[in-house]
Motif scaffolding. Structure first.
Motif, mmCIF file in Angstrom:
data_model
loop_
_atom_site.group_PDB
_atom_site.id
_atom_site.type_symbol
_atom_site.label_atom_id
_atom_site.label_comp_id
_atom_site.label_asym_id
_atom_site.label_seq_id
_atom_site.Cartn_x
_atom_site.Cartn_y
_atom_site.Cartn_z
ATOM 1 N N HIS A 1 0.845 -1.198 0.000
ATOM 2 C CA HIS A 1 0.000 0.000 0.000
ATOM 3 C C HIS A 1 0.883 1.252 0.000
ATOM 4 N N THR A 2 0.424 2.270 -0.688
ATOM 5 C CA THR A 2 1.084 3.579 -0.694
ATOM 6 C C THR A 2 0.017 4.661 -0.632
ATOM 7 N N GLN A 3 0.250 5.663 0.200
ATOM 8 C CA GLN A 3 -0.669 6.797 0.239
ATOM 9 C C GLN A 3 0.037 8.015 0.807
ATOM 10 N N ASP A 4 -0.541 9.181 0.564
ATOM 11 C CA ASP A 4 -0.026 10.420 1.137
ATOM 12 C C ASP A 4 -0.773 10.743 2.425
ATOM 13 N N ILE A 5 -0.031 11.265 3.403
ATOM 14 C CA ILE A 5 -0.639 11.722 4.659
ATOM 15 C C ILE A 5 -0.136 13.140 4.923
ATOM 16 N N GLU A 6 -1.076 14.062 5.042
ATOM 17 C CA GLU A 6 -0.707 15.460 5.309
ATOM 18 C C GLU A 6 -0.454 15.672 6.802
ATOM 19 N N PHE A 7 0.337 16.687 7.103
ATOM 20 C CA PHE A 7 0.429 17.130 8.497
ATOM 21 C C PHE A 7 0.743 18.613 8.543
ATOM 22 N N VAL A 8 0.333 19.232 9.647
ATOM 23 C CA VAL A 8 0.514 20.664 9.860
ATOM 24 C C VAL A 8 1.221 20.879 11.196
ATOM 25 N N ILE A 9 2.298 21.649 11.176
ATOM 26 C CA ILE A 9 3.021 21.999 12.397
ATOM 27 C C ILE A 9 2.898 23.501 12.617
ATOM 28 N N LYS A 10 2.449 23.870 13.796
ATOM 29 C CA LYS A 10 2.280 25.284 14.122
ATOM 30 C C LYS A 10 3.596 25.887 14.600
ATOM 31 N N GLU A 11 3.986 27.015 14.032
ATOM 32 C CA GLU A 11 5.125 27.790 14.530
ATOM 33 C C GLU A 11 4.636 28.970 15.369
ATOM 34 N N THR A 12 3.691 29.721 14.820
ATOM 35 C CA THR A 12 3.001 30.778 15.569
ATOM 36 C C THR A 12 1.536 30.720 15.145
ATOM 37 N N SER A 13 0.735 31.610 15.696
ATOM 38 C CA SER A 13 -0.693 31.589 15.354
ATOM 39 C C SER A 13 -0.943 31.966 13.899
ATOM 40 N N ARG A 14 0.075 32.523 13.236
ATOM 41 C CA ARG A 14 -0.091 32.926 11.837
ATOM 42 C C ARG A 14 0.935 32.278 10.904
ATOM 43 N N LYS A 15 1.687 31.305 11.433
ATOM 44 C CA LYS A 15 2.671 30.639 10.585
ATOM 45 C C LYS A 15 2.654 29.143 10.874
ATOM 46 N N TYR A 16 2.448 28.363 9.802
ATOM 47 C CA TYR A 16 2.354 26.916 9.936
ATOM 48 C C TYR A 16 3.175 26.246 8.843
ATOM 49 N N GLN A 17 3.660 25.044 9.138
ATOM 50 C CA GLN A 17 4.273 24.206 8.122
ATOM 51 C C GLN A 17 3.227 23.192 7.653
ATOM 52 N N HIS A 18 2.975 23.158 6.349
ATOM 53 C CA HIS A 18 2.036 22.184 5.785
ATOM 54 C C HIS A 18 2.842 21.246 4.901
ATOM 55 N N THR A 19 2.890 19.968 5.268
ATOM 56 C CA THR A 19 3.771 19.010 4.607
ATOM 57 C C THR A 19 2.981 17.775 4.211
ATOM 58 N N ILE A 20 3.411 17.139 3.132
ATOM 59 C CA ILE A 20 2.797 15.887 2.684
ATOM 60 C C ILE A 20 3.835 14.784 2.796
ATOM 61 N N SER A 21 3.518 13.800 3.620
ATOM 62 C CA SER A 21 4.404 12.667 3.835
ATOM 63 C C SER A 21 3.882 11.477 3.047
ATOM 64 N N GLN A 22 4.790 10.737 2.433
ATOM 65 C CA GLN A 22 4.368 9.529 1.730
ATOM 66 C C GLN A 22 4.468 8.344 2.673
ATOM 67 N N ALA A 23 3.382 7.602 2.781
ATOM 68 C CA ALA A 23 3.365 6.399 3.609
ATOM 69 C C ALA A 23 3.436 5.171 2.709
ATOM 70 N N THR A 24 4.347 4.265 3.033
ATOM 71 C CA THR A 24 4.443 2.998 2.317
ATOM 72 C C THR A 24 4.288 1.866 3.328
ATOM 73 N N VAL A 25 3.492 0.873 2.970
ATOM 74 C CA VAL A 25 3.198 -0.247 3.862
ATOM 75 C C VAL A 25 3.801 -1.512 3.260
ATOM 76 N N TRP A 26 4.635 -2.200 4.051
ATOM 77 C CA TRP A 26 5.387 -3.358 3.572
ATOM 78 C C TRP A 26 5.073 -4.569 4.446
ATOM 79 N N LYS A 27 4.813 -5.707 3.801
ATOM 80 C CA LYS A 27 4.581 -6.958 4.517
ATOM 81 C C LYS A 27 5.823 -7.832 4.404
ATOM 82 N N LYS A 28 6.274 -8.334 5.537
ATOM 83 C CA LYS A 28 7.449 -9.202 5.544
ATOM 84 C C LYS A 28 7.114 -10.533 4.886
ATOM 85 N N ASN A 29 7.966 -10.949 3.957
ATOM 86 C CA ASN A 29 7.746 -12.218 3.245
ATOM 87 C C ASN A 29 7.961 -13.416 4.174
#
Length: 698
Positions: A670-698
């Motif tokens: 499975h692969t999907q994007d997961i967003e996240f937001v980090i607050k620096e101040t009440s008027r400044k935020y980091q908005h980032t998109i992280s890629q999630a990959t799901v792996w099953k052990k053989n």
């Protein structure tokens, strides 16, 4: 051999080659003393014994100071290769009673002593080469590679002293006398203690970054405190003076003990100081390698709880309020006697720097009208250690100071006979839990000073607060809480739900969330500043932090375990400090390993990916999330998995590298994007998109 301990290296000087030679001599001197201290153990078998139940066997400490060099040099990217990854894992962490200090014997297979000796030789040779060859300019500053070498040296100096304490606690049948480790032979009747008036003073604590001697991060910054005049005992409390407390039933009278003190008595059943031995109805004294007649005029060795109990006893007896001095009051005493940063004391002027391998009479070393301002034994204070204004964590050793900013660690002041290096500097700041034993005693004061307020580190560490807001704060702009989203993803794809590992757990939110569906979850992070937040939430039931709004304006926040709904699952989680690229062997048998926003912050991400498979059970699930923000400050470019062009100009993407590295042992499901937001101040935020990959052990 009374002068065999050298004085610390200065950071300045004009000749670089001479400075290298000076550091080299100091390094070898430190190594020699440390190994000589371990000659006190009668045989190699004793290395596997504990001198105190909450500590590791002595083999741990013998290996610890060597692995410290390698782990710090690796983490700071000064070297690329380890000498012995197994040693550098099992000897890495575990010297304080923190939740993340694993002292369970079942989790360790200790190596042979001779193998550790050989390892120490290899480390010594490597550090020697680095001292003589790494880039060096003067003065040496905190961002210099040589600073990490000095850090390793001073760290080993600390363990010279703490190992002497542990050896002194070891049953005498396991200890032998060692030539050169010579005690003081002077003893006699103790002087009657009296009070000395210390004038009012403006005490300026802390030092600036231009100081010419090595310092730990908690020493830097500033704090100015006005101290009214007060009285301090002329002498350290002697064995004779403390004997009155013991004979008057001080250990049996609960009036003299606070709640922590009563708990200490319940656990230990203590009736006298730890190094007193009752023989034939008479108290005798446990020195380093023998039991001797009670030296009445030597300072008593006690922990802070015993020192405080004595002060309450003396207060009740005399009707005068006696207490332990605060850090500021001790500073006023040093001003009163004109104490310099690091005077070159010899055995006639102060009992420190291993001039003797024991205490000596409390009336031997005069600093004007008060004795033993430094040396003989450390002096317990009433001040919990905290950071000064301007405190900054040193990135190479973020678990040195910050974990002790918990109001459970009291400052010890003034150094002991076993102190050397940074430990004997005027600005040194060390703190221990109040029930710990060091070569520590006390003097008492009579004052009206309001003791310094306790400080909560979670409200004073900007980075920790930012991550607390990120994980425990309100959702922003309709983006789901990242920790919760990752835990949901894990629960969706996990085949078995026994044990999970949250790698890069930060302040612990996902660890708790995973515990909703897994039987056991371990949260692990390289930064103890993060780990202790999750630990505090589990044990104390809350997290307090502040979030910046504008400039210096911030809002205080507090989140409780009840509000989060975790009170019924708290026992399913535990938190640990560790290196994802070199985990201890006991981190294994997981049904899930989730590494959130981690791989692009590791010093060797490929090594992590190649070894993580061994931590997973059959059908185990590995989840990686990352925005793939590769940067050389975290990972040397030659270790990047993607985000660059190869020598043929072809773009190398991280996902393709993951498939190549993991493909033989994992199936990408499975692969999907997961967003996240980090607050620096009440008027400044980091908005980032992280890629999630799901792996099953053989």
């Amino acid at each position: 051999m009374s002068k065999f301990s050298l004085y610390p290296v200065t950071l300045d000087g004009g000749d670089i080659q001479k400075k290298r030679e000076e550091i080299r001599e100091y390094f070898y001197n430190t190594n020699m003393i440390f190994e000589k201290v371990f000659e006190l153990l009668k045989s190699d078998e004793v290395f596997y014994k504990k001198s105190e139940i909450t500590r590791h066997p002595m083999i741990f400490y013998f290996g610890h100071t060597a692995t410290f060099y390698i782990n710090k040099l690796i983490n700071m990217k000064i070297i690329d290769e380890r000498i012995n990854p197994d040693f550098e894992s099992i000897f890495a962490i575990g010297v304080d009673e923190m939740d993340w200090d694993d002292t369970e014997s079942k989790n360790y297979t200790w190596p042979k002593v001779q193998d550790v000796r050989e390892y120490r030789t290899k480390v010594r040779d490597l550090v020697d080469k680095l001292i003589m060859n790494i880039p060096l300019s003067l003065p040496i500053t905190q961002d210099s590679d040589m600073w990490i070498i000095l850090m390793g040296i001073e760290h080993e100096r600390i363990h010279i002293e703490t190992s002497l304490v542990l050896h002194r606690q070891m049953p005498l049948e396991y200890i032998k006398e060692v030539d050169g480790l010579t005690p003081c032979f002077e003893a006699g009747d103790a002087p009657k203690n009296e009070m000395v008036e210390i004038p009012e003073a403006q005490v300026n604590l802390g030092k600036d970054s231009s100081h010419n001697l090595y310092g730990w991060d908690n020493e830097y910054g500033e704090e100015s405190i006005h101290v009214d005049k007060f009285q301090a005992s002329k002498y350290l409390v002697s064995n004779s003076e403390f004997m009155e407390f013991v004979k008057d039933g001080g250990y049996d009278n609960e009036e003299y003990w606070d709640e922590e003190g009563k708990k200490f008595l319940d656990i230990t059943s203590a009736k006298h100081p730890p190094f007193w031995v009752m023989q034939n109805g008479v108290y005798r004294y446990r020195a380093l390698s023998k039991i001797i007649d009670m030296p009445s005029n030597w300072p008593v060795d006690v922990n802070a709880l015993e020192a405080e109990a004595f002060c309450r006893y003396k207060t009740q007896k005399e009707g005068i309020a006696y207490t332990l001095p605060s850090e500021a009051e001790y500073g006023a005493i040093t001003l009163h006697v004109g104490l310099k940063d690091i005077p070159e004391f010899d055995e006639n002027s102060a009992n420190l720097n291993l001039n003797n391998f024991s205490s000596c009479p409390v009336d031997k070393h005069n600093f004007g009208d008060i004795y033993d301002v430094v040396g003989n034994v450390w002096q317990w204070s009433s001040t919990p250690i905290h950071g000064f204004e301007g405190f900054k964590v040193h990135e190479a050793y973020d678990d040195f100071s910050v974990p002790t900013f918990d109001n459970k660690h009291a400052l010890i002041l003034g150094s002991s006979w076993a102190s050397s290096g940074n430990l004997i500097m005027k600005h040194s700041r060390y703190a221990f839990r109040r029930h710990f034993y060091q070569h520590a005693g006390f003097r008492y004061v009579v004052s009206a000073l309001h003791k310094e307020a306790k400080i909560d580190i979670y409200e004073s560490d900007e980075l920790v607060s930012q991550y607390c807001e990120f994980q425990y704060g309100e959702e922003k702009f309709g983006v789901e809480n990242f920790a919760i989203a990752c835990a949901k993803l894990a629960s969706k794809f996990a085949i078995n739900r026994g044990k999970a590992l949250d790698l890069g757990c930060a302040t612990g939110r996902a660890t708790f969330e995973l515990a909703k569906t897994f039987d056991e979850v371990e949260g692990l992070d390289f930064s103890v500043r993060f780990v202790q937040v999750g630990s505090k939430l589990k044990n104390d039931g809350y997290v307090a932090f502040h979030t910046y709004e504008e400039g210096e304006i911030f809002t205080n926040k507090k989140v409780t375990i009840e509000e989060l709904g975790y009170e019924k699952i708290r026992e399913k989680v535990s938190f640990w400090q560790g290196d994802a690229c070199n985990l201890k062997p006991n981190f294994n048998s997981y049904d899930l390993v989730i590494a959130t926003n981690l791989i692009d912050r590791l010093y060797n991400p490929k090594l992590f990916l190649e070894t993580v498979v061994d931590r997973l059970n059959r059908d185990g699930i590995l989840i990686l999330t990352s925005p793939y923000t590769w940067q050389e400050s975290s990972t040397k470019k030659e270790f990047w998995l993607g985000g660059y062009r190869d020598k043929n100009g072809k773009e190398v993407r991280t996902l393709e590298a993951l498939k190549e590295i993991l493909g033989a042992k994992f199936e990408l499901i499975h692969t999907q994007d997961i967003e996240f937001v980090i607050k620096e101040t009440s008027r400044k935020y980091q908005h980032t998109i992280s890629q999630a990959t799901v792996w099953k052990k053989n």
